[in-house]
Structures are given as C-alpha cells and as structure tokens.
Design an enzyme around this catalytic site. Structure first.
Site, PDB file in Angstrom:
ATOM      1  N   LYS A  20       0.816  -1.216   0.000  1.00  0.00           N
ATOM      2  CA  LYS A  20       0.000   0.000   0.000  1.00  0.00           C
ATOM      3  C   LYS A  20       0.855   1.274   0.000  1.00  0.00           C
ATOM      4  CE  LYS A  20      -3.780  -2.272   2.523  1.00  0.00           C
ATOM      5  NZ  LYS A  20      -4.634  -2.179   3.741  1.00  0.00           N
ATOM      6  N   TYR A  76     -12.750  -2.680  -2.428  1.00  0.00           N
ATOM      7  CA  TYR A  76     -13.227  -2.724  -1.038  1.00  0.00           C
ATOM      8  C   TYR A  76     -14.757  -2.721  -0.972  1.00  0.00           C
ATOM      9  CZ  TYR A  76      -8.504  -1.951   0.838  1.00  0.00           C
ATOM     10  OH  TYR A  76      -7.183  -2.086   1.193  1.00  0.00           O
ATOM     11  N   ASN A 124      -1.626  -0.126   7.218  1.00  0.00           N
ATOM     12  CA  ASN A 124      -1.088  -1.423   7.640  1.00  0.00           C
ATOM     13  C   ASN A 124      -0.279  -2.120   6.540  1.00  0.00           C
ATOM     14  OD1 ASN A 124      -3.202  -2.095   6.022  1.00  0.00           O
ATOM     15  ND2 ASN A 124      -4.234  -3.429   7.489  1.00  0.00           N
ATOM     16  N   HIS A 128      -2.086  -5.615   1.710  1.00  0.00           N
ATOM     17  CA  HIS A 128      -3.388  -6.280   1.609  1.00  0.00           C
ATOM     18  C   HIS A 128      -3.159  -7.602   0.891  1.00  0.00           C
ATOM     19  CE1 HIS A 128      -7.542  -7.184   0.480  1.00  0.00           C
ATOM     20  NE2 HIS A 128      -7.020  -7.539  -0.674  1.00  0.00           N
ATOM     21  N   GLU A 174     -10.467 -10.512  -6.974  1.00  0.00           N
ATOM     22  CA  GLU A 174      -9.459  -9.453  -6.948  1.00  0.00           C
ATOM     23  C   GLU A 174      -8.463  -9.590  -8.102  1.00  0.00           C
ATOM     24  OE1 GLU A 174      -7.883  -9.560  -2.957  1.00  0.00           O
ATOM     25  OE2 GLU A 174      -9.812  -8.981  -2.079  1.00  0.00           O
TER      26      GLU A 174
END
Ligand code: CMP
Length: 135
Positions: A10, A50, A113, A116, A127
């Site tokens: 990310k 998402y 974080n 993913h 995805e």
C-alpha cells in the site's frame, strides 16, 4: 496445491521505502512473483476492491489513503499462497500483529497497515480479475 493471490503493497509502504523489504520476505519464502505493477488507483477501483467496506465508517479515510499515492499490485503464486501470505502479513491491526509478521514488525496502525492480501479463494479470483484482467 499451487494458488495465486492478489497482494497490494500500500501507499504507506511505498512512501516509507519498504517495498524492497516486503518483496524480499515473499521471495525468501519461496513465492513466485507472477505479475507486478506500480500504479496510483482511482476511487472507482478502490470502491470495487473494497466493496464489502464501502458503507463502513472508516471507508472514506481508507479510500483517501489508498488512492493518495502509488501502490504496488502484485500476483504471488505458490503452495497454499492465499493462507501463507495472510499469515506472513499478520493481523489487520499492526499494533496487535505478531512479531515476525510484516505488520507486526513494521506497522503501528490499523488503517496504514502496509499490505493487503486476498482472504479466500473466492476473494482471490475476484481481486485477480479486477486488478489483472486477462492474466
Ligand atoms: P485490508 O487487508 O486492505 O482490508 C481492509 C482494510 O480496511 C484493512 O486492510 C485496513 O487497512 C482497513 N481497516 C479495516 N478495519 C479498519 C478500522 N476499524 N479502521 C481503519 N481501517 C480499517
């Protein structure tokens, strides 16, 4: 059984210069990089990726974050890759993630974080089709 999983390194990881560190962990584990792309995504892709979170309170900030700079999208392949990568990433909240995991070693946040990864074979298919159509 060999599987493919979609991984995002990310924008916080790119900004912090952690792409090499994170990629090295996956490579040392024995996973194969099948595809990899540095890209800045738009809100439409964020909303699709998402989809299960778009109505949650934290989502506007998550969308702002994930569209706010370049990320690295990659496809990793290997034996039980979906579960293996999730174990390597650690718990969602970096403050709670176990030492030795990517988030446990490198993140102190639930929203920023670092990574993913697809959480099931169904999510991986969805995805992978979304991020790397035709692969
Ligand atoms: P990820 O694995 O990309 O999947 C959903 C993301 O939503 C998650 O990592 C976090 O970045 C984010 N997220 C989940 N729960 C929260 C929360 N309570 N507050 C902020 N961000 C969250």
């Amino acid at each position: 059984m060999s599987e493919r999983t979609l991984v995002l390194i990310k924008p916080d990881a790119v900004r912090r210069g952690l792409v090499g560190e994170i990629l090295a962990r996956y490579e040392r584990k024995g996973l194969t990089i099948v595809a990899m792309d540095l890209r800045t995504i738009d809100p439409t892709l964020s909303d699709a990726h998402y989809a299960e979170h778009v109505d949650k309170g934290f989502y506007p900030a998550l969308r702002e974050f994930v569209t706010g700079g370049p990320l690295v999208a990659l496809v990793l392949q290997g034996d039980q890759a979906i579960d293996v990568v999730r174990a390597m990433n650690g718990a969602t909240d970096g403050r709670a993630a176990a030492p030795g995991t990517i988030r446990g070693d490198l993140s102190l946040s639930k929203s920023e974080n670092l990574v993913h990864a697809s959480d099931s074979p169904e999510a991986a298919k969805r995805e992978l089709d979304l991020w790397f159509p035709g692969l």
